[in-house]
Write a protein that holds these residues in place. Structure first.
Motif, mmCIF file in Angstrom:
data_model
loop_
_atom_site.group_PDB
_atom_site.id
_atom_site.type_symbol
_atom_site.label_atom_id
_atom_site.label_comp_id
_atom_site.label_asym_id
_atom_site.label_seq_id
_atom_site.Cartn_x
_atom_site.Cartn_y
_atom_site.Cartn_z
ATOM 1 N N GLY A 189 6.699 -2.636 -11.596
ATOM 2 C CA GLY A 189 6.194 -1.708 -10.593
ATOM 3 C C GLY A 189 5.691 -2.436 -9.360
ATOM 4 O O GLY A 189 6.390 -3.241 -8.755
ATOM 5 N N ARG A 190 4.439 -2.165 -8.993
ATOM 6 C CA ARG A 190 3.830 -2.813 -7.831
ATOM 7 C C ARG A 190 3.290 -4.200 -8.153
ATOM 8 O O ARG A 190 2.848 -4.913 -7.263
ATOM 9 C CB ARG A 190 2.681 -1.955 -7.294
ATOM 10 N N ASN A 191 3.278 -4.557 -9.422
ATOM 11 C CA ASN A 191 2.718 -5.846 -9.819
ATOM 12 C C ASN A 191 3.752 -6.954 -9.655
ATOM 13 O O ASN A 191 4.909 -6.801 -10.055
ATOM 14 C CB ASN A 191 2.250 -5.815 -11.275
ATOM 15 N N GLY A 192 3.316 -8.046 -9.082
ATOM 16 C CA GLY A 192 4.195 -9.172 -8.856
ATOM 17 C C GLY A 192 3.525 -10.178 -7.951
ATOM 18 O O GLY A 192 2.314 -10.116 -7.704
ATOM 19 N N GLU B 153 -0.668 -3.449 -3.024
ATOM 20 C CA GLU B 153 -0.428 -2.010 -2.867
ATOM 21 C C GLU B 153 -0.247 -1.657 -1.386
ATOM 22 O O GLU B 153 -0.824 -0.705 -0.869
ATOM 23 C CB GLU B 153 -1.571 -1.196 -3.504
ATOM 24 N N PHE B 154 0.604 -2.437 -0.744
ATOM 25 C CA PHE B 154 0.877 -2.262 0.683
ATOM 26 C C PHE B 154 2.054 -1.314 0.864
ATOM 27 O O PHE B 154 3.010 -1.350 0.084
ATOM 28 C CB PHE B 154 1.197 -3.613 1.323
ATOM 29 N N CYS B 155 1.972 -0.488 1.884
ATOM 30 C CA CYS B 155 3.086 0.426 2.166
ATOM 31 C C CYS B 155 3.248 0.586 3.665
ATOM 32 O O CYS B 155 2.362 0.241 4.451
ATOM 33 C CB CYS B 155 2.870 1.779 1.492
ATOM 34 N N SER B 156 4.389 1.117 4.047
ATOM 35 C CA SER B 156 4.687 1.372 5.444
ATOM 36 C C SER B 156 5.580 2.597 5.518
ATOM 37 O O SER B 156 6.442 2.803 4.654
ATOM 38 C CB SER B 156 5.384 0.156 6.068
ATOM 39 N N GLY C 83 8.049 3.164 2.460
ATOM 40 C CA GLY C 83 8.315 1.929 1.732
ATOM 41 C C GLY C 83 7.104 1.480 0.944
ATOM 42 O O GLY C 83 6.097 1.054 1.521
ATOM 43 N N ASP C 84 7.166 1.610 -0.379
ATOM 44 C CA ASP C 84 6.119 1.097 -1.264
ATOM 45 C C ASP C 84 6.429 -0.387 -1.479
ATOM 46 O O ASP C 84 7.105 -0.772 -2.429
ATOM 47 C CB ASP C 84 6.144 1.866 -2.592
ATOM 48 N N LEU C 85 5.930 -1.231 -0.571
ATOM 49 C CA LEU C 85 6.343 -2.630 -0.497
ATOM 50 C C LEU C 85 5.608 -3.522 -1.484
ATOM 51 O O LEU C 85 5.964 -4.682 -1.646
ATOM 52 C CB LEU C 85 6.150 -3.151 0.932
ATOM 53 N N GLY C 86 4.563 -2.990 -2.119
ATOM 54 C CA GLY C 86 3.847 -3.752 -3.142
ATOM 55 C C GLY C 86 2.991 -4.852 -2.559
ATOM 56 O O GLY C 86 2.043 -4.599 -1.828
ATOM 57 N N VAL D 50 7.585 -9.612 1.669
ATOM 58 C CA VAL D 50 7.112 -8.487 0.870
ATOM 59 C C VAL D 50 7.823 -8.493 -0.475
ATOM 60 O O VAL D 50 8.897 -9.098 -0.632
ATOM 61 C CB VAL D 50 7.327 -7.136 1.587
ATOM 62 N N LEU D 51 7.243 -7.790 -1.437
ATOM 63 C CA LEU D 51 7.799 -7.778 -2.789
ATOM 64 C C LEU D 51 9.109 -6.988 -2.857
ATOM 65 O O LEU D 51 10.018 -7.338 -3.611
ATOM 66 C CB LEU D 51 6.770 -7.186 -3.769
ATOM 67 N N TYR D 52 9.204 -5.916 -2.047
ATOM 68 C CA TYR D 52 10.408 -5.079 -2.061
ATOM 69 C C TYR D 52 10.989 -5.002 -0.644
ATOM 70 O O TYR D 52 10.834 -3.986 0.056
ATOM 71 C CB TYR D 52 10.070 -3.678 -2.567
ATOM 72 N N PRO D 53 11.684 -6.046 -0.194
ATOM 73 C CA PRO D 53 12.223 -6.038 1.180
ATOM 74 C C PRO D 53 13.285 -4.975 1.406
ATOM 75 O O PRO D 53 13.510 -4.556 2.547
ATOM 76 C CB PRO D 53 12.827 -7.455 1.315
ATOM 77 N N GLU D 54 13.933 -4.509 0.337
ATOM 78 C CA GLU D 54 14.970 -3.486 0.501
ATOM 79 C C GLU D 54 14.389 -2.147 0.977
ATOM 80 O O GLU D 54 15.140 -1.266 1.419
ATOM 81 C CB GLU D 54 15.740 -3.284 -0.813
ATOM 82 N N LEU D 55 13.063 -1.980 0.874
ATOM 83 C CA LEU D 55 12.426 -0.733 1.303
ATOM 84 C C LEU D 55 11.916 -0.789 2.737
ATOM 85 O O LEU D 55 11.345 0.188 3.226
ATOM 86 C CB LEU D 55 11.271 -0.378 0.356
ATOM 87 N N LEU D 56 12.092 -1.915 3.386
ATOM 88 C CA LEU D 56 11.672 -2.031 4.786
ATOM 89 C C LEU D 56 12.455 -1.052 5.654
ATOM 90 O O LEU D 56 13.667 -0.907 5.520
ATOM 91 C CB LEU D 56 11.898 -3.455 5.294
ATOM 92 N N GLY D 57 11.747 -0.359 6.527
ATOM 93 C CA GLY D 57 12.405 0.564 7.446
ATOM 94 C C GLY D 57 12.739 1.914 6.867
ATOM 95 O O GLY D 57 13.334 2.749 7.545
ATOM 96 N N THR D 58 12.370 2.159 5.610
ATOM 97 C CA THR D 58 12.634 3.468 5.009
ATOM 98 C C THR D 58 11.531 4.446 5.394
ATOM 99 O O THR D 58 10.479 4.066 5.923
ATOM 100 C CB THR D 58 12.714 3.358 3.478
ATOM 101 N N ASP D 59 11.781 5.721 5.119
ATOM 102 C CA ASP D 59 10.799 6.758 5.421
ATOM 103 C C ASP D 59 9.439 6.441 4.791
ATOM 104 O O ASP D 59 8.400 6.626 5.401
ATOM 105 C CB ASP D 59 11.312 8.106 4.900
#
Length: 375
Positions: A215-218, A156-159, A193-196, A182-191
């Motif tokens: 979702g966040r599971n993975g 449940e990491f975010c940035s 990023g729910d990176l999971g 990270v689980l969702y690299p496409e969200l890096l640098g966004t306003d």
């Protein structure tokens, strides 16, 4: 006459209690068999296994009751409890003394620390919380950055880029953790990023991968170069248990209690089925690895579960090898459960220390940290 009536009433209740005792013993033995053999992995079997600590408490109450009334009848539940200590004692309580701080790292046998924490989104999931600097959030962010461990794993990491202090990916890189997955690299640098699931490492990551469950599971994995060795770290976040005891206790009416209880049971049932499939995917990543493996993360299952037993048959549990106390990791009601785990390959690692950092209460989980020597 009054004396005989009293005797009959006492005899009736003792007989009733003895019948309950027999049923309780049979239920406990069934849980032992299911957990030890894993003959079936149906969700109903998971329900029985997860209630094993509750069965132990009831057996202990029964022992004290019979000791006070009919001592010879206490042997049955007593033997069941002793059998439980023999079979499952090491996954419940440990006495190990820490040797991690005294361990010397050498080029041939390096010592590594693996830190893992479900940070609960740092409480940044609310839009307005991200727009202003918050002392509690800053304390959480500073803690995970400054904790002394070269490999850090999060669930449940975010940035967020709304404020520089909330841009955790950049702050980790500036702190020396130049390598990450990270689980969702496409969200890096966004306003926001729910990176999971995420791994940050000061050691070089030579190869990495990810697999989304829902979702966040993975899981994310990284082959990390440590000196002359390469190891694989697998960070997992399995489906939630769905336990919300606090919501049940906050209900003022019986109808609300029933509804919340049914919701918990339904969530538990669905969670058992989801985690059963997810752990098989984790096992595949373990067996496919050409390098020694350490698995860490939020498994959302107790030591008396299908997930834990399956993992335990592939790898060694770090708490059992080097932990102390009960190691409870959940910072909410019911509180007395351990659902965050680390597992390691005993052929290639020595577990020197395992700690549940239960004085850190920033999230609904406590951080865990394992120290290992590479053989």
């Amino acid at each position: 006459m009054r004396f005989r009536v009293g005797e009959l009433i006492a005899y009736f209740f003792r007989s009733l209690f003895w019948s309950f005792n027999l049923l309780l013993v049979l239920y406990t033995l069934l849980a032992y068999w299911l957990l030890y053999k894993l003959p079936i992995e149906h969700w109903s079997a998971g329900m029985i296994m997860i209630t094993l600590p509750v069965a132990w408490v009831f057996n202990l109450i029964v022992v004290f009751f019979w000791l006070a009334t009919r001592p010879w009848r206490s042997w049955l539940s007593g033997l069941v409890l002793i059998l439980g200590v023999i079979l499952f004692g090491e996954r419940t309580f440990q006495w190990h003394q820490s040797t991690g701080n005294a361990a010397v790292s050498t080029p041939s046998h390096p010592v590594i620390k693996v830190f893992s924490y479900n940070v609960g989104m740092f409480n940044l999931s609310d839009y307005w919380a991200r727009q202003r600097s918050s002392p509690p959030i800053r304390r959480t962010l500073n803690y995970v950055l400054r904790y002394d461990a070269p490999i850090k794993c999060f669930q449940e990491f975010c940035s967020s880029t709304t404020l520089p202090e909330y841009n955790m990916v950049r702050r980790f890189r500036n702190a020396g953790y130049e390598h990450s997955v990270v689980l969702y690299p496409e969200l890096l640098g966004t306003d926001y990023g729910d990176l999971g699931v995420a791994i940050f490492s000061k050691y070089p990551i030579i190869h990495s991968g990810r697999e989304i469950f829902n979702g966040r599971n993975g899981l994310v994995w990284a082959n990390i170069k440590v000196g002359n060795d390469t190891i694989r770290i697998i960070n997992v976040h399995l489906h939630s248990m769905g336990i919300r005891v606090g919501k049940v206790l906050r209900q003022d009416e019986l109808t609300g209690v029933k509804q919340e209880t049914r919701g918990i049971l339904s969530a538990l049932r669905f969670g058992f089925m989801e985690r059963r499939e997810q752990v098989r995917k984790v096992e595949r990543h373990i067996t496919e690895s050409e390098f020694p493996v350490i698995v860490t993360g939020d498994h959302n299952d107790t030591p008396y579960s299908v997930v834990y037993e399956r993992m335990r048959r592939v790898l060694r549990n770090s708490f059992e090898a080097a932990g102390s106390g009960f190691g409870f990791t959940y910072n909410r009601l019911p509180g007395f459960i351990r659902i965050d785990h680390q597992f390691f390959d005993p052929k290639h690692f020595d577990a020197l220390d395992f700690e549940t950092i239960n004085y850190v209460r920033y999230s609904d989980h406590y951080p865990i940290m394992g120290t290992y020597r590479i053989k």
